[in-house]
Design a protein around this motif. Structure first.
Motif, PDB file in Angstrom:
ATOM      1  N   LEU A 113       1.069   4.039  -2.906  1.00 43.00           N
ATOM      2  CA  LEU A 113       0.686   5.395  -2.555  1.00 43.00           C
ATOM      3  C   LEU A 113       1.761   6.413  -2.928  1.00 43.00           C
ATOM      4  CD1 LEU A 113      -1.240   7.367  -0.982  1.00 43.00           C
ATOM      5  CD2 LEU A 113       0.098   6.795   1.048  1.00 43.00           C
TER       6      LEU A 113
ATOM      7  N   PHE B 139      -4.397   6.068   2.351  1.00 46.41           N
ATOM      8  CA  PHE B 139      -4.628   5.731   0.951  1.00 46.41           C
ATOM      9  C   PHE B 139      -5.884   6.423   0.410  1.00 46.41           C
ATOM     10  CE2 PHE B 139      -5.898   2.882  -2.557  1.00 46.41           C
ATOM     11  CZ  PHE B 139      -4.702   2.820  -3.239  1.00 46.41           C
ATOM     12  N   TYR B 140      -6.861   6.630   1.299  1.00 47.20           N
ATOM     13  CA  TYR B 140      -8.106   7.277   0.875  1.00 47.20           C
ATOM     14  C   TYR B 140      -8.123   8.776   1.168  1.00 47.20           C
ATOM     15  CZ  TYR B 140      -9.995   2.639  -0.022  1.00 47.20           C
ATOM     16  OH  TYR B 140     -10.195   1.380  -0.525  1.00 47.20           O
ATOM     17  N   LEU B 141      -7.425   9.226   2.209  1.00 44.22           N
ATOM     18  CA  LEU B 141      -7.422  10.650   2.549  1.00 44.22           C
ATOM     19  C   LEU B 141      -6.461  11.460   1.681  1.00 44.22           C
ATOM     20  CD1 LEU B 141      -7.604  10.564   6.460  1.00 44.22           C
ATOM     21  CD2 LEU B 141      -9.456  10.938   4.820  1.00 44.22           C
ATOM     22  N   ARG B 142      -5.348  10.847   1.290  1.00 44.03           N
ATOM     23  CA  ARG B 142      -4.340  11.484   0.448  1.00 44.03           C
ATOM     24  C   ARG B 142      -3.888  12.833   1.011  1.00 44.03           C
ATOM     25  NH1 ARG B 142      -2.523   8.390  -4.126  1.00 44.03           N
ATOM     26  NH2 ARG B 142      -4.028   6.687  -4.278  1.00 44.03           N
TER      27      ARG B 142
ATOM     28  N   CYS C 249      -2.229   2.964   6.995  1.00 48.88           N
ATOM     29  CA  CYS C 249      -1.951   3.043   5.552  1.00 48.88           C
ATOM     30  C   CYS C 249      -3.249   3.084   4.742  1.00 48.88           C
ATOM     31  CB  CYS C 249      -1.106   1.857   5.117  1.00 48.88           C
ATOM     32  SG  CYS C 249       0.572   1.881   5.749  1.00 48.88           S
ATOM     33  N   LEU C 250      -4.204   2.281   5.135  1.00 48.39           N
ATOM     34  CA  LEU C 250      -5.496   2.275   4.434  1.00 48.39           C
ATOM     35  C   LEU C 250      -6.184   3.630   4.576  1.00 48.39           C
ATOM     36  CD1 LEU C 250      -6.796  -1.259   5.501  1.00 48.39           C
ATOM     37  CD2 LEU C 250      -6.029  -0.569   3.219  1.00 48.39           C
ATOM     38  N   LEU C 251      -6.075   4.227   5.755  1.00 45.74           N
ATOM     39  CA  LEU C 251      -6.675   5.540   5.976  1.00 45.74           C
ATOM     40  C   LEU C 251      -6.022   6.594   5.087  1.00 45.74           C
ATOM     41  CD1 LEU C 251      -8.685   7.212   7.661  1.00 45.74           C
ATOM     42  CD2 LEU C 251      -6.839   7.560   9.321  1.00 45.74           C
TER      43      LEU C 251
ATOM     44  N   PHE D 296       0.830  -1.208   0.000  1.00 44.98           N
ATOM     45  CA  PHE D 296       0.000   0.000   0.000  1.00 44.98           C
ATOM     46  C   PHE D 296       0.863   1.256   0.000  1.00 44.98           C
ATOM     47  CE2 PHE D 296      -3.537  -2.743   1.284  1.00 44.98           C
ATOM     48  CZ  PHE D 296      -4.594  -2.150   0.606  1.00 44.98           C
TER      49      PHE D 296
ATOM     50  N   SER E 204      -3.705  -0.391   9.155  1.00 44.41           N
ATOM     51  CA  SER E 204      -4.916   0.432   9.311  1.00 44.41           C
ATOM     52  C   SER E 204      -4.629   1.881   8.967  1.00 44.41           C
ATOM     53  CB  SER E 204      -5.441   0.324  10.746  1.00 44.41           C
ATOM     54  OG  SER E 204      -5.737  -1.014  11.082  1.00 44.41           O
TER      55      SER E 204
ATOM     56  N   GLU F 162       2.550  13.119   2.328  1.00 44.05           N
ATOM     57  CA  GLU F 162       2.282  11.705   2.549  1.00 44.05           C
ATOM     58  C   GLU F 162       3.398  11.030   3.342  1.00 44.05           C
ATOM     59  OE1 GLU F 162       2.005  10.869  -1.538  1.00 44.05           O
ATOM     60  OE2 GLU F 162      -0.190  11.008  -1.629  1.00 44.05           O
TER      61      GLU F 162
END
Length: 441
Positions: free
Chosen positions: A39, A175-178, A171-173, A35, A169, A182
């Motif tokens: 990213l 990945f969507y918030l950008r 990283c997933l957050l 991820f 967890s 980063e």
């Protein structure tokens, strides 16, 4: 000694769970890194890895062997509320806080003055990399307390799977918030995973072992048998020997690839590096076994219970050899299939990989006595053995790599493992036969 099948079965299950918990963190970390790479992209990912690796390296160094002293001293005390536990706790926590924040300052100055070598130059990210030093050191120390108090499985859980689940967890957050920065955000998430894992670990220590609150480690009286200054001097000396041994291992794990590259070319170094890195799957079993054995050995040395000590060493040897043999056999059988995952052109790595696996098996034979030396005051012997391994490993590389290439490099590495295993067995047995059962004074 009569073999107790029931006790061995219980011991093997406990060992297997320790290895399983430690190994379960690897696939979670792999997914998290996928991820992160997706990213950031190749260029930013490179900057992120540089910052992260520097923080991890300095964080590990600034512990300076304190964690080994904590494991031994905490495990050798029968009751966590004893004054000696408070003394070594105060010394260990204060020492790591001081050195880790000095390390944080070093990391900040390092990257602040070398921005020209990085495409990344955000102030927040550099600060995050610096703060990652004490954050990563905190998990090492809390884990050492847990191992010393007998909570080995959960100590492995906070170090690997729990922290990596938190990282995934985060990283997933992201990945969507950008977020705009980063790299800096990811580094701050890394800090959060270490701190949360440390808090979870400390709460577990207090719950399971009735340990005192953290602040109590700064308020205690000296043991009547020995002054505070004398005890702290002993802790300090032991920690430096532990650090020398760890430094030898660090040098051994990093310098060999550089030597192979210098003696041949980058392609041979790449082949050799691939064999060693893939073969390290066997090290998961060995390292978990060593950590699992250490507090048990320290407790029996302190009480002078030779029979229980020999039982622990016997059962530990059986478990570690069984686990490492399974991994090594898998490497022997499926080496060609495993290296095919690396991509075209890596087929020549299969034979070196088998040699590396055999080298780890040789080391597994000596690991119980290695743990015994660590817990019985043999840290100076361990440091000497590990640095002798560094020297012999380099000599074998200089002799074999120019003539045999990657095969010679693998034989040199395995030869070094054979030497360190033989030396550890010799010195461990010599110390065990003396039967003094005294932690270094």
């Amino acid at each position: 000694m009569i073999f107790n099948k029931k006790n061995f079965k219980k011991t093997f299950v406990d060992f297997f769970l320790t290895v399983l918990i430690r190994g379960s963190g690897a696939p979670i970390a792999f997914i998290a890194n996928i991820f992160i790479a997706r990213l950031l992209g190749a260029q930013k990912f490179g900057d992120y890895i540089v910052l992260l690796s520097a923080a991890y390296l300095v964080g590990g160094i600034t512990v300076f062997g304190t964690n080994r002293v904590l494991i031994r001293e905490v495990a050798s005390s029968q009751h966590p509320e004893k004054q000696d536990i408070l003394l070594v706790g105060r010394w260990g926590i204060s020492r790591v806080l001081l050195f880790s924040f000095c390390g944080a300052l070093l990391v900040y100055l390092w990257f602040h003055t070398t921005w020209a070598n990085l495409d990344y130059n955000e102030f927040a990210g550099i600060v995050a990399a610096a703060l990652l030093v004490p954050a990563s050191a905190s998990v090492i120390i809390v884990s050492a307390f847990m191992v010393g108090m007998g909570n080995v499985k959960f100590s492995q859980a906070i170090s690997d799977p729990i922290r990596n689940i938190l990282l995934l967890s985060g990283c997933l957050l992201i990945f969507y918030l950008r977020p705009s920065d980063e790299i800096g955000t990811l580094l701050f998430i890394q800090i959060a995973t270490f701190l949360i894992s440390s808090i979870i670990g400390w709460k577990w220590i207090r719950y399971k072992s009735n340990a005192p609150p953290l602040i109590d480690y700064w308020h205690h009286q000296a043991s009547p048998s020995q002054s505070i200054s004398s005890k702290i001097k002993n802790y300090r000396i032991a920690s430096w020997y532990f650090f020398l041994g760890s430094a030898g291992t660090l040098v051994l794990n990093r310098i060999d690839i550089l030597v192979v590259n210098a003696l041949s070319d980058s392609t041979i170094a790449g082949y050799y590096g691939a064999a060693v890195r893939v073969g390290q799957v066997a090290a998961i079993v060995i390292l978990a076994g060593s950590i699992w054995l250490q507090p048990q050995i320290a407790q029996h040395i302190k009480t002078g219970d030779r029979k229980s000590l020999m039982t622990v060493l016997k059962h530990g040897s059986s478990c570690i050899l069984a686990g490492s043999s399974f991994v090594v056999i898998c490497l022997f059988i499926w080496a060609d299939f495993i290296v095919s995952w690396l991509g075209p052109g890596f087929g020549v790595v299969a034979y070196p990989l088998r040699l590396v696996g055999f080298g780890y098996f040789l080391w597994a034979i000596a690991v119980p006595l290695y743990a015994y030396l660590l817990m019985s005051g043999g840290e100076a012997v361990i440091a000497s053995i590990l640095w002798f391994q560094v020297a012999s490993n380099l000599l074998l590389h200089f002799l074999l790599v120019p003539k045999f290439g990657v095969i010679g490099a693998a034989w040199a590495w395995t030869g070094g493992m054979a030497i360190v295993s033989a030396m550890t067995l010799w010195w461990g047995l010599q110390r065990l036969m003396k039967n003094k059962f005294k932690v270094s004074e």
